[in-house]
Design a protein around this motif. Structure first.
Motif, PDB file in Angstrom:
ATOM      1  N   TRP A   1       0.831  -1.206   0.000  1.00 55.79           N
ATOM      2  CA  TRP A   1       0.000   0.000   0.000  1.00 55.79           C
ATOM      3  C   TRP A   1       0.867   1.257   0.000  1.00 55.79           C
ATOM      4  O   TRP A   1       0.603   2.208  -0.737  1.00 55.79           O
TER       5      TRP A   1
ATOM      6  N   ARG B   1       0.977   4.301  -2.792  1.00 58.65           N
ATOM      7  CA  ARG B   1       0.767   5.703  -2.451  1.00 58.65           C
ATOM      8  C   ARG B   1       1.977   6.555  -2.841  1.00 58.65           C
ATOM      9  O   ARG B   1       1.827   7.690  -3.306  1.00 58.65           O
TER      10      ARG B   1
ATOM     11  N   GLY C   1      -4.125   8.448   6.998  1.00 58.64           N
ATOM     12  CA  GLY C   1      -5.552   8.592   7.255  1.00 58.64           C
ATOM     13  C   GLY C   1      -5.826   9.353   8.531  1.00 58.64           C
ATOM     14  O   GLY C   1      -4.950   9.516   9.390  1.00 58.64           O
TER      15      GLY C   1
ATOM     16  N   ASP D   1      -9.378   4.320   9.536  1.00 60.42           N
ATOM     17  CA  ASP D   1      -9.255   4.669   8.122  1.00 60.42           C
ATOM     18  C   ASP D   1      -8.086   3.926   7.488  1.00 60.42           C
ATOM     19  O   ASP D   1      -8.184   3.426   6.354  1.00 60.42           O
ATOM     20  N   PHE D   2      -6.970   3.869   8.199  1.00 58.40           N
ATOM     21  CA  PHE D   2      -5.783   3.185   7.688  1.00 58.40           C
ATOM     22  C   PHE D   2      -6.053   1.695   7.501  1.00 58.40           C
ATOM     23  O   PHE D   2      -5.718   1.104   6.469  1.00 58.40           O
TER      24      PHE D   2
ATOM     25  N   ALA E   1      -8.901   0.264   7.012  1.00 61.58           N
ATOM     26  CA  ALA E   1      -9.813   0.096   5.885  1.00 61.58           C
ATOM     27  C   ALA E   1      -9.061   0.197   4.554  1.00 61.58           C
ATOM     28  O   ALA E   1      -9.358  -0.535   3.601  1.00 61.58           O
ATOM     29  N   GLU E   2      -8.083   1.105   4.469  1.00 60.68           N
ATOM     30  CA  GLU E   2      -7.269   1.222   3.251  1.00 60.68           C
ATOM     31  C   GLU E   2      -6.549  -0.083   2.944  1.00 60.68           C
ATOM     32  O   GLU E   2      -6.340  -0.436   1.778  1.00 60.68           O
ATOM     33  N   LEU E   3      -6.159  -0.800   3.977  1.00 63.54           N
ATOM     34  CA  LEU E   3      -5.445  -2.056   3.810  1.00 63.54           C
ATOM     35  C   LEU E   3      -6.373  -3.218   3.476  1.00 63.54           C
ATOM     36  O   LEU E   3      -5.907  -4.331   3.209  1.00 63.54           O
TER      37      LEU E   3
ATOM     38  N   TRP F   1      -2.236  -3.921  -6.569  1.00 57.30           N
ATOM     39  CA  TRP F   1      -2.537  -3.782  -5.150  1.00 57.30           C
ATOM     40  C   TRP F   1      -3.965  -4.216  -4.848  1.00 57.30           C
ATOM     41  O   TRP F   1      -4.245  -4.840  -3.827  1.00 57.30           O
ATOM     42  N   GLU F   2      -4.895  -3.912  -5.743  1.00 50.98           N
ATOM     43  CA  GLU F   2      -6.285  -4.268  -5.491  1.00 50.98           C
ATOM     44  C   GLU F   2      -6.462  -5.782  -5.409  1.00 50.98           C
ATOM     45  O   GLU F   2      -7.294  -6.281  -4.647  1.00 50.98           O
TER      46      GLU F   2
ATOM     47  N   ARG G   1      -5.332  -6.527  -1.960  1.00 47.76           N
ATOM     48  CA  ARG G   1      -6.261  -5.953  -0.983  1.00 47.76           C
ATOM     49  C   ARG G   1      -7.551  -6.750  -0.894  1.00 47.76           C
ATOM     50  O   ARG G   1      -8.073  -6.994   0.195  1.00 47.76           O
TER      51      ARG G   1
END
Length: 270
Positions: free
Chosen positions: A81, A85, A97, A102-103, A105-107, A181-182, A185
């Motif tokens: 991640w 970024r 985040g 928030d962080f 959730a980004e992961l 990355w997706e 993730r």
């Protein structure tokens, strides 16, 4: 002069000198290869002072700080991640985040993983990595030692933030990595499957003159084994290969009794 040598001298890579497969691929994922699969502290009464991966030509040495080693899936997700970024923003300063949630959730991890993510992030950001390469020049081994992060700030009335080490940031941004990355993730990949996915993606991109390669269990264990007993490693690798191979459409990866076979997928001419 290889990429590692140029980085040590503070020089930009020459545009006319195409990077080698090692320089663009292996270095980019050295940190993933260096992160243990499990906590070394649980494997023996006195955790090792460093973990060394690779062979005599290419090694990565990870040294923990007082918090211990990062290990498992979480720091691998964090690293990928952060790499994304850094490429998107062009800056080594990465905002994590407004809140820890928030962080997380980004992961792509559940909110219940907040404490584990913070603990693993603290270990990862404090770790030291030495990249060693004896392939950049004849009998002229080189090495770079760096921390993953120059500095980091967790949430205390302000947003979280990490500043990547300069060598790491430059390695990430100077050459694109063929990793989705997706796919990581949104997938439920094991730690070893993430490593295998990264390695297989880079094999396709940088071994352009090779249609297939057979690797024995010994070589695979050097890359991915992390001190696992060989019988356990063979089972884990076969499972990791099954998870990772479908994510790389340009290649196939097959576990064999004596190791594994990777082959470039030949697309029919249209």
């Amino acid at each position: 002069m290889g990429l590692l040598s140029r980085l040590r001298k503070g020089q930009e890579p020459a545009a006319s000198a195409p990077p080698t497969a090692h320089e663009t691929g292996h270095v980019k994922l050295m940190i993933i290869f260096g992160i243990p699969l499990t906590d070394p502290a649980e494997e023996q009464s006195t955790p090792p002072g460093m973990i060394v991966r690779g062979d005599w030509k290419r090694i990565v040495t990870m040294r923990p700080d007082e918090y211990g080693y990062p290990y498992g899936v979480i720091p691998r997700r964090i690293m990928l991640w952060l790499a994304r970024r850094a490429r998107e923003t062009g800056s080594p300063v990465i905002e994590l985040g407004a809140t820890p949630q928030d962080f997380v959730a980004e992961l792509g991890l559940p909110s219940a993983a907040v404490s584990d993510v913070l603990w693993q992030a603290q270990r990862l950001f404090g770790a030291s990595i030495t990249l060693g390469d004896a392939t950049v020049g004849k009998r002229t081994p080189t090495a770079i030692t760096m921390r993953v992060a120059e500095s980091f700030r967790f949430w205390d009335g302000q947003a979280g933030q990490v500043t990547l080490a300069d060598h790491l940031f430059r390695s990430i941004t100077e050459h694109q990595a063929p990793l989705d990355w997706e796919a990581v993730r949104n997938g439920d990949l094991s730690a070893m499957a993430i490593d295998v996915y990264g390695w297989l993606s880079l094999w396709v991109q940088y071994n352009t003159s090779v249609d297939s390669e057979r690797l024995g269990w010994g070589r695979l264990h050097e890359l991915f084994g992390h001190r696992l007993p060989m019988p356990e490693f063979e089972m884990m690798f076969a499972d990791a290969a099954n998870q990772a191979a479908p994510l790389v459409s340009a290649a196939t990866l097959e576990a064999l009794p004596d190791g594994a076979l990777v082959r470039r997928r030949m697309h029919a001419a249209t």
